[in-house]
Write a protein that holds these residues in place. Structure first.
Motif, PDB file in Angstrom:
ATOM      1  N   ILE A 132      -2.311  -8.366   1.435  1.00 29.70           N
ATOM      2  CA  ILE A 132      -3.057  -7.100   1.530  1.00 29.70           C
ATOM      3  C   ILE A 132      -2.107  -5.927   1.315  1.00 29.70           C
ATOM      4  CG2 ILE A 132      -4.316  -5.585   3.131  1.00 29.70           C
ATOM      5  CD1 ILE A 132      -5.476  -8.235   4.368  1.00 29.70           C
ATOM      6  N   SER A 169      -4.626  -2.753  -0.432  1.00 31.04           N
ATOM      7  CA  SER A 169      -5.725  -2.721   0.546  1.00 31.04           C
ATOM      8  C   SER A 169      -6.504  -4.027   0.453  1.00 31.04           C
ATOM      9  CB  SER A 169      -6.678  -1.547   0.259  1.00 31.04           C
ATOM     10  OG  SER A 169      -7.405  -1.778  -0.932  1.00 31.04           O
ATOM     11  N   ARG A 170      -7.385  -4.249   1.427  1.00 30.17           N
ATOM     12  CA  ARG A 170      -8.237  -5.440   1.384  1.00 30.17           C
ATOM     13  C   ARG A 170      -9.137  -5.418   0.145  1.00 30.17           C
ATOM     14  NH1 ARG A 170      -7.790  -5.063   6.943  1.00 30.17           N
ATOM     15  NH2 ARG A 170      -7.419  -7.059   7.960  1.00 30.17           N
ATOM     16  N   ALA A 171      -9.670  -4.229  -0.160  1.00 34.79           N
ATOM     17  CA  ALA A 171     -10.571  -4.095  -1.305  1.00 34.79           C
ATOM     18  C   ALA A 171      -9.841  -4.414  -2.611  1.00 34.79           C
ATOM     19  CB  ALA A 171     -11.160  -2.695  -1.349  1.00 34.79           C
ATOM     20  N   ALA A 197      -9.243  -8.122  -2.832  1.00 32.88           N
ATOM     21  CA  ALA A 197     -10.502  -8.790  -3.172  1.00 32.88           C
ATOM     22  C   ALA A 197     -10.773  -8.688  -4.673  1.00 32.88           C
ATOM     23  CB  ALA A 197     -11.650  -8.175  -2.376  1.00 32.88           C
ATOM     24  N   ARG A 198     -10.553  -7.514  -5.254  1.00 30.91           N
ATOM     25  CA  ARG A 198     -10.769  -7.355  -6.696  1.00 30.91           C
ATOM     26  C   ARG A 198      -9.821  -8.238  -7.495  1.00 30.91           C
ATOM     27  NH1 ARG A 198     -11.888  -1.920  -5.392  1.00 30.91           N
ATOM     28  NH2 ARG A 198      -9.733  -1.290  -5.729  1.00 30.91           N
ATOM     29  N   SER A 209     -15.280 -11.052  -2.563  1.00 34.85           N
ATOM     30  CA  SER A 209     -15.750  -9.864  -1.844  1.00 34.85           C
ATOM     31  C   SER A 209     -14.725  -9.455  -0.773  1.00 34.85           C
ATOM     32  CB  SER A 209     -17.094 -10.147  -1.171  1.00 34.85           C
ATOM     33  OG  SER A 209     -16.937 -11.113  -0.154  1.00 34.85           O
ATOM     34  N   ARG A 210     -14.804  -8.195  -0.369  1.00 36.33           N
ATOM     35  CA  ARG A 210     -13.909  -7.717   0.684  1.00 36.33           C
ATOM     36  C   ARG A 210     -14.146  -8.467   1.993  1.00 36.33           C
ATOM     37  NH1 ARG A 210     -14.336  -3.875   4.323  1.00 36.33           N
ATOM     38  NH2 ARG A 210     -16.110  -2.888   3.329  1.00 36.33           N
ATOM     39  N   THR A 266     -11.467 -10.568   4.564  1.00 38.51           N
ATOM     40  CA  THR A 266     -11.416 -10.349   6.005  1.00 38.51           C
ATOM     41  C   THR A 266     -11.502 -11.677   6.775  1.00 38.51           C
ATOM     42  OG1 THR A 266     -12.425  -8.179   5.720  1.00 38.51           O
ATOM     43  CG2 THR A 266     -12.510  -9.112   7.927  1.00 38.51           C
TER      44      THR A 266
END
Length: 72
Positions: A10, A15-17, A20-21, A26-27, A31
């Motif tokens: 991360i 970032s998590r987003a 994920a991409r 998905s975010r 998680t």
């Protein structure tokens, strides 16, 4: 195959987003990852960002313990 902590991934991604991409998930999926990324996700990150992986463990991934100093 080297392991990678989820939090390290991360941080490297930003970032998590963003992680994920990169992984195409998905975010919320990111998680739900445990402490270590799933092997399939590690493989994908190694393909996309081999520079994130080294043969030597980073200091943050090593559990350092204080040394005990004994009198001589």
């Amino acid at each position: 195959m080297l392991n990678m902590k989820t939090q390290t991934a991360i941080t490297l991604a930003g970032s998590r987003a963003k992680l994920a991409r990169l992984l195409g998930v998905s975010r919320p999926a990111v998680t739900q990852y445990k402490e270590i990324l799933p092997p399939k996700r590690i493989k994908r990150l190694r393909e996309l960002h081999p520079e994130w992986f080294t043969d030597e463990a980073s200091a943050e991934e090593i559990d350092l313990q204080p040394a005990e100093v004994l009198p001589i």
